[in-house]
Design an enzyme around this catalytic site. Structure first.
Site, short mmCIF file in Angstrom:
data_model
loop_
_atom_site.label_atom_id
_atom_site.label_comp_id
_atom_site.label_asym_id
_atom_site.label_seq_id
_atom_site.Cartn_x
_atom_site.Cartn_y
_atom_site.Cartn_z
N ASN A 109 -5.98 -44.49 89.03
CA ASN A 109 -4.78 -44.88 89.77
C ASN A 109 -4.30 -43.70 90.62
OD1 ASN A 109 -2.22 -45.69 90.59
ND2 ASN A 109 -1.31 -45.49 88.57
N GLU A 144 11.71 -43.69 79.22
CA GLU A 144 11.97 -45.10 79.45
C GLU A 144 12.51 -45.81 78.21
OE1 GLU A 144 8.60 -46.97 81.32
OE2 GLU A 144 8.66 -45.60 83.01
N TYR A 189 -4.64 -51.97 76.65
CA TYR A 189 -5.73 -52.13 77.62
C TYR A 189 -6.27 -53.56 77.56
CZ TYR A 189 -5.59 -47.13 78.35
OH TYR A 189 -5.18 -45.85 78.67
N CYS A 233 0.76 -46.52 85.20
CA CYS A 233 -0.38 -46.48 84.29
C CYS A 233 0.00 -45.83 82.96
CB CYS A 233 -1.56 -45.78 84.94
SG CYS A 233 -1.19 -44.18 85.66
N HIS A 234 1.11 -45.10 82.92
CA HIS A 234 1.56 -44.48 81.66
C HIS A 234 2.02 -45.54 80.65
CE1 HIS A 234 5.24 -44.78 84.12
NE2 HIS A 234 5.90 -44.89 82.96
#
Length: 190
Positions: A121, A156, A98, A129-130
């Site tokens: 979002n 990912e 953040y 945003c993840h």
């Protein structure tokens, strides 16, 4: 006109919304019945960018897509929009804290405000945003639930957030794919 389609995914049903030109929403907690304000929405899987959005999401979940190329319309404050634009700069397979995100939007002391904007979002996954985590590397809150955030990061390739992706069923039951055993065999992780 607001049109929408609901699609199944490995993390549960997703609701995609469009104004007919751009994608305006992607939501994870899909209600069983229309919520207040949805009465004017029309279910139409062929409206605007919805067919292409569904195709690109299918490719993403199949591991064949790392970026999205869709028209997006993000409605929010100027600050929220700056945060959401910065989110799209986080590469697939990487995370930012953040604090890092706050620096990227030009306000290094705004970690909490960035967190609030991140939580609002309206287009999850496509505006990733993840990929935002705590300064200590921990998974912090996520509008779709921390288990979905963990799944997306593991998907990912960020294995420190989960060794193997688990499927989240609409019932809320989580299943984990077994390695080695029969293909497609899942066991409950409850």
């Amino acid at each position: 006109m607001i049109a929408y389609v609901t699609v199944e995914s490995p993390i549960g049903p997703l609701l995609l919304r469009t104004d007919g030109v751009s994608l305006t929403g992607l939501y994870m907690d899909v209600p069983d019945r229309p919520l207040q304000g949805m009465n004017d929405w029309q279910e139409d899987a062929n409206a605007g960018p919805l067919p292409e959005a569904v195709r690109q999401l299918e490719e993403y979940f199949a591991g064949k897509r790392r970026t999205f190329d869709l028209p997006l319309c993000l409605q929010g404050t100027e600050f929220q929009q700056r945060v959401w634009r910065a989110l799209t700069e986080i590469p697939y397979g990487e995370t930012w804290s953040y604090g890092e995100l706050a620096k990227r939007v030009g306000n290094p002391n705004a970690s909490r405000a960035v967190g609030l904007a991140n939580g609002r979002n309206p287009i999850a996954i496509l505006v990733p945003c993840h990929r935002v985590i705590g300064a200590d590397g921990s998974l912090t809150g996520y509008g779709g639930g921390v288990s979905r955030k963990q799944w997306l990061l593991a998907h990912e390739g960020l294995h420190q957030f989960g060794r193997q992706p688990r499927l989240i069923r609409p019932s809320g039951r989580i299943e984990r794919r077994e390695r080695g055993g029969p293909k497609g065999k899942a066991r409950s992780a409850e």
